[in-house]
Write an enzyme that holds these catalytic residues in place. Structure first.
Site, PDB file in Angstrom:
ATOM      1  N   CYS A 281      -4.472   0.558   4.899  1.00 37.11           N
ATOM      2  CA  CYS A 281      -3.594  -0.115   5.863  1.00 37.11           C
ATOM      3  C   CYS A 281      -4.242  -1.310   6.542  1.00 37.11           C
ATOM      4  O   CYS A 281      -3.533  -2.203   7.005  1.00 37.11           O
ATOM      5  CB  CYS A 281      -3.141   0.880   6.924  1.00 37.11           C
ATOM      6  SG  CYS A 281      -1.947   2.046   6.284  1.00 37.11           S
TER       7      CYS A 281
ATOM      8  N   GLU B 238     -12.200   2.227   2.967  1.00 41.90           N
ATOM      9  CA  GLU B 238     -11.478   1.578   4.064  1.00 41.90           C
ATOM     10  C   GLU B 238     -12.253   1.805   5.348  1.00 41.90           C
ATOM     11  O   GLU B 238     -12.866   2.867   5.538  1.00 41.90           O
ATOM     12  CB  GLU B 238     -10.063   2.166   4.211  1.00 41.90           C
ATOM     13  CG  GLU B 238      -9.347   1.572   5.424  1.00 41.90           C
ATOM     14  CD  GLU B 238      -7.854   1.876   5.493  1.00 41.90           C
ATOM     15  OE1 GLU B 238      -7.440   2.928   4.979  1.00 41.90           O
ATOM     16  OE2 GLU B 238      -7.118   1.065   6.080  1.00 41.90           O
TER      17      GLU B 238
ATOM     18  N   ASN C  45      -0.930  -3.475  -0.259  1.00 39.66           N
ATOM     19  CA  ASN C  45      -1.462  -2.105  -0.213  1.00 39.66           C
ATOM     20  C   ASN C  45      -0.348  -1.115  -0.506  1.00 39.66           C
ATOM     21  O   ASN C  45       0.050  -0.934  -1.637  1.00 39.66           O
ATOM     22  CB  ASN C  45      -2.136  -1.830   1.139  1.00 39.66           C
ATOM     23  CG  ASN C  45      -2.523  -0.372   1.299  1.00 39.66           C
ATOM     24  OD1 ASN C  45      -3.040   0.227   0.349  1.00 39.66           O
ATOM     25  ND2 ASN C  45      -2.251   0.229   2.433  1.00 39.66           N
ATOM     26  N   GLU C  46       0.192  -0.544   0.531  1.00 42.09           N
ATOM     27  CA  GLU C  46       1.172   0.533   0.357  1.00 42.09           C
ATOM     28  C   GLU C  46       2.539  -0.042   0.700  1.00 42.09           C
ATOM     29  O   GLU C  46       3.138   0.313   1.698  1.00 42.09           O
ATOM     30  CB  GLU C  46       0.783   1.639   1.335  1.00 42.09           C
ATOM     31  CG  GLU C  46       1.213   2.997   0.974  1.00 42.09           C
ATOM     32  CD  GLU C  46       0.549   4.005   1.900  1.00 42.09           C
ATOM     33  OE1 GLU C  46       0.719   3.910   3.131  1.00 42.09           O
ATOM     34  OE2 GLU C  46      -0.157   4.899   1.391  1.00 42.09           O
TER      35      GLU C  46
END
Ligand code: AHR
Length: 662
Positions: free
Chosen positions: A243, A47, A377-378
């Site tokens: 993120c 990332e 993603n999360e």
């Protein structure tokens, strides 16, 4: 047990004395190879956090090269007669600078770039400076390009200099190689008009790369950092986050289509890590997209890892947006779903297709052979599941062979996690991404985490994890790495259900980090590998081909009560002809180990044992730029004649990989 008792243990063993109750008998059932270890095991999570891409792996040395930062001249200092224009040759990056006469033959017009934490050059190394330029009114003009040490006490600040003649009123790319005669860490790049007359010069996309990038590519990666990735032998490479996939809002989400095609025309994006933590705030942190999806695929190929792109599911960061209006309505996801389908075409499509054609144009007509894609993603809650569903349907329909990764939310357990796993089963995700940044206690308690997972449902992708030391120990100390190693025996033992695992985050710039611990740290000209890096590498290099059952008192060795802080697992490596046993001793005591090979046939007798250990005299020791090898694996070799067992003493707080070579 301290040093003295360790010594006694060693002496006792040397004298052939038994340590009695202290002996830990591990039995490896060598004639019962179990589940195959997936080739994707032990990979990398990338990332752009901690200046991992721009200012890190991506070797560009000029900050704000296209003058597109919201403060257009951020990173630059101008002098003389410089103005900003916005009708440049690249429609998605329209700004450029105009250099005019400064008004007198002795006055100069130009600009300086501060680089990322300085412009760092090495004596004798070659740097490729390039810029798009024109003389809008016609004529010719000379530009001088210099690398300077602004703080130099020598006669001259200049440590490298070259000239370029801009000779066309049409935009053209100009390029020159510069070789400094001194090294400099905190240099600057200076560009100015030589002998300024009335000839005006426009500059756009001002760039400088080391010539010696990884694999020598022009829009390339920093060699030492890319090499550190290759040296892991990663099974999978996940990108671009994290993120940043989600964005603080939808406008700033990661959009892969903005990161392909000519670098000059890839639009700038915000980087949420610029402002996420106000205690580590980096107002000049943006994403140029120079390290974009083409480069990620290429890098995956170069380092031998399966590419795993993660795309936005139509949700902006849920931590930062609690209003439904911040997300894409479920019935308006078409553009997002099309992005996913187009990405698969970009990676795998024929050159005759739109996106496969672009891949070919960029230099890679062969497909990248993409097999996996992550959607979201999360994410958490029903708002995730209802958006994921139409993605799954569309991808399955168009590309039934592609495996889809869903999310189990930001936590390793709890309400969201318990809700999402059954939902992922219901939508038939192939893998589920779990995230756990947890403390020592958690890691010590999770040795058996996957032993009871449903074998029939989706597979596990431990997609972001790291041991975050508690009580002020949240950095890359050895003990955190040891506990990761201990925990990973559970990943290995459960190869039938755990198919991917990636430690996170990967990179951190020493002068620009927002999050720690991280696997690899660097400044502008060097880097070091942490103890956690070596744990990942030990697993990746020794993942074997099949799990072998390993027990102590007929139970898996998971650090459970009565197991003396031991965690262990074993694999067979059919190609290397080895049994590989990994044992983490998390206790403060030496542990005598007797490793028995049950079911060993004579022809399979072990000839030698190669032992790799990772240990440290101080559990809180970490590596650093100054001392990069403080914690590093050590290898020893022993002969082993015709025996079906091996006895050894594993020092306190040590991770060992035993190779029993047939
Ligand atoms: O790895 C850092 C961050 O941790 C990632 O961006 C995010 O997915 C997680 O919360």
């Amino acid at each position: 047990m301290g040093f003295k008792s360790q010594l006694l243990t060693a002496m006792a063993l040397a004298a052939g004395l038994s340590l009695g109750a202290a002996t830990n008998e591990l039995t490896v059932q060598v004639n019962k190879p179990g589940a195959p270890v997936q080739p994707t095991m032990y990979g990398l999570f990338f990332e752009d956090i901690n200046y991992a891409a721009d200012g890190g792996l991506y070797a560009e040395m000029v900050k704000n090269r296209s003058f597109e930062f919201p403060q257009n001249l951020m990173g630059w200092v101008t002098f003389g007669n410089v103005s900003l224009k916005d009708d440049g040759p690249f429609d998605r990056n329209p700004h450029y600078v105009r250099l005019g006469a400064a008004g007198h033959g002795h006055k100069h017009t130009g600009l300086e770039n501060e680089g990322f934490f300085g412009v760092t050059v090495k004596k004798g190394a070659k740097y490729r400076f390039s810029t798009w330029a024109r003389t809008p009114g016609g004529g010719k003009a000379k530009l001088r390009v210099e690398i300077i040490n602004p703080a130099s006490s020598a006669n001259s600040q200049v440590i490298a200099s070259k000239e370029i003649t801009v000779d066309s009123k049409d935009w053209k790319k100009y390029e020159v190689e510069i070789t400094p005669d001194k090294s400099e860490k905190k240099g600057k790049l200076r560009i100015f008009l030589v002998k300024p007359d009335e000839t005006v010069v426009d500059l756009e996309h001002v760039s400088m790369f080391p010539v010696d990038t990884y694999k020598g590519r022009e829009n390339g990666m920093r060699k030492d950092l890319a090499q550190a990735l290759a040296d892991i032998h990663p099974g999978v490479f996940r990108f671009p986050g994290g993120c940043i996939v989600e964005g603080t809002d939808l406008a700033t989400r990661y959009q892969w289509k903005n990161t392909v095609g000519p670098v000059e025309n890839r639009p700038l994006n915000e980087n949420r890590w610029h402002y996420t933590f106000t205690n580590r705030f980096y107002p000049d942190y943006y994403q140029t997209g120079g390290l974009g999806f083409y480069e990620y695929f290429l890098l995956s190929e170069d380092i031998g890892a399966e590419p795993l792109p993660i795309l936005n599911v139509g949700l902006s960061c849920q931590y930062q947006n609690d209003k439904p209006s911040a997300h894409v309505p479920v019935d308006s996801l078409d553009e997002y779903i099309q992005d996913a389908l187009d990405l698969i075409e970009f990676a795998n499509g024929a050159v005759s297709t739109k996106w496969g054609g672009l891949r070919a144009e960029m230099g890679h007509p062969e497909p990248f052979n993409l097999k996996f894609i992550g959607i979201g993603n999360e994410q958490w809650g029903p708002e995730y599941v209802e958006r994921l569903k139409p993605f799954v349907e569309a991808i399955r329909k168009a590309y039934p062979g592609i495996k889809i990764v869903g999310s189990s939310g930001p936590n390793s357990e709890g309400k969201d996690f318990d809700y999402l796993w059954p939902e992922m089963r219901r939508v038939k995700a192939d893998l589920v991404d779990e995230h756990f940044y947890r403390n020592e206690k958690w890691f010590l308690s999770q040795g058996a985490r996957y032993d009871s997972y449903d074998r029939k449902g989706p597979k596990v992708f431990a997609g972001e994890y790291a041991c975050h030391g508690s009580k002020g120990k949240k950095y890359n100390h050895f003990n955190a790495a040891l506990l990761e190693a201990a925990f990973m025996t559970g990943l290995e033992r459960n190869a039938d259900v755990v198919h991917m695992a990636t430690y996170a985050p990967l990179f951190a710039h020493i002068e620009g980090w927002q999050w720690r611990p991280d696997m690899i740290w660097f400044d502008n000209d060097s880097s070091f590998r942490t103890a956690s890096y070596y744990v990942q590498q030990l697993y990746a290099h020794n993942k074997g081909t099949n799990v072998l059952p390993l027990t102590m008192d007929k139970k898996a060795v998971t650090g459970a009560e009565g197991q003396n802080g031991l965690f262990a697992s074993a694999v067979l490596d059919k190609e290397r002809n080895e049994y590989i046993v990994k044992v983490a001793n998390t206790s403060d005591e030496s542990q005598e180990l007797k490793i028995n090979f049950a079911g060993l046939k004579k022809k399979d007798n072990v000839k030698k044992v190669v032992v790799q250990t990772l240990s440290s005299d101080d559990p809180l020791a970490d590596n650093s730029l100054e001392n990069p090898d403080r914690v590093k694996p050590v290898t020893k070799e022993f002969a082993m004649d015709e025996r079906a067992d091996w006895t050894t003493v594993l020092a306190p707080k040590t991770f060992a990989v035993y190779h029993f070579v047939k």
